[in-house]
Motif scaffolding. Structure first.
Motif, PDB file in Angstrom:
ATOM      1  N   THR A  76       0.984  -1.267   0.168  1.00 53.01           N
ATOM      2  CA  THR A  76       0.004   0.119   0.104  1.00 53.01           C
ATOM      3  C   THR A  76       0.756   1.426  -0.082  1.00 53.01           C
ATOM      4  N   ALA A  82      -0.483  -5.185   1.851  1.00 51.13           N
ATOM      5  CA  ALA A  82      -1.786  -4.923   2.028  1.00 51.13           C
ATOM      6  C   ALA A  82      -2.460  -5.891   2.869  1.00 51.13           C
ATOM      7  N   PRO A  83      -3.589  -5.876   3.560  1.00 50.10           N
ATOM      8  CA  PRO A  83      -4.040  -7.061   4.455  1.00 50.10           C
ATOM      9  C   PRO A  83      -4.893  -7.879   3.652  1.00 50.10           C
ATOM     10  N   THR A  84      -4.891  -9.083   3.891  1.00 53.92           N
ATOM     11  CA  THR A  84      -5.840 -10.230   2.924  1.00 53.92           C
ATOM     12  C   THR A  84      -7.170  -9.891   3.523  1.00 53.92           C
ATOM     13  N   PRO A  85      -8.134 -10.043   2.528  1.00 51.68           N
ATOM     14  CA  PRO A  85      -9.555  -9.899   2.928  1.00 51.68           C
ATOM     15  C   PRO A  85     -10.176 -11.265   3.698  1.00 51.68           C
ATOM     16  N   PRO A  86     -11.002 -11.121   4.496  1.00 52.67           N
ATOM     17  CA  PRO A  86     -11.522 -12.168   5.351  1.00 52.67           C
ATOM     18  C   PRO A  86     -12.172 -13.255   4.183  1.00 52.67           C
ATOM     19  N   ARG A  88     -14.803 -15.940   2.765  1.00 50.50           N
ATOM     20  CA  ARG A  88     -16.113 -15.835   2.540  1.00 50.50           C
ATOM     21  C   ARG A  88     -16.486 -17.213   2.299  1.00 50.50           C
TER      22      ARG A  88
END
Length: 120
Positions: A76, A82-86, A88
């Motif tokens: 970023t 960048a954080p990894t998305p949760p 799903r």
């Protein structure tokens, strides 16, 4: 003999050319030939070297652009990854039915239609 006065059926010019070439071929002997020499290494032209340098430079530029874009996508603006998305669920959530129905809201009464003028 034919109409040109030759035996083979060829034109006089062709007959003279054949005779001249045959005489020249018989006049050349082994002493007239140059001695054999081993083949020389192929000489690389300047054009080939320039082309190779240009291709190498373009390849390096493409690799540098790929590395730059990869780093730009991974990090970023502040330099941290960048954080990894949760994660799903593969199944979409369905709404559970509520035990009590929601109260109905009264709708306004429809207005009475007005008569339209007849079209001419």
């Amino acid at each position: 003999m034919n109409e040109y006065g030759t035996r083979s059926g060829a034109a006089p010019v062709e007959e003279r050319l054949r005779a001249a070439l045959a005489a020249r071929a018989y006049a050349i002997g082994p002493a007239d030939l140059r001695p054999l020499s081993p083949p020389a290494a192929p000489v690389r032209s300047r054009r080939t070297r320039v082309r190779r340098v240009v291709v190498a430079g373009m390849t390096l530029a493409a690799v540098a652009a790929l590395v730059f874009l990869t780093l730009a996508l991974v990090t970023t603006r502040d330099g941290h990854p960048a954080p990894t998305p949760p994660a799903r669920s593969p199944h979409p959530r369905t709404a559970t039915p509520s035990p009590a129905p929601s109260p109905a809201t009264p709708s306004p009464a429809p207005s009475t239609p007005t008569p339209r003028a007849a079209r001419p």
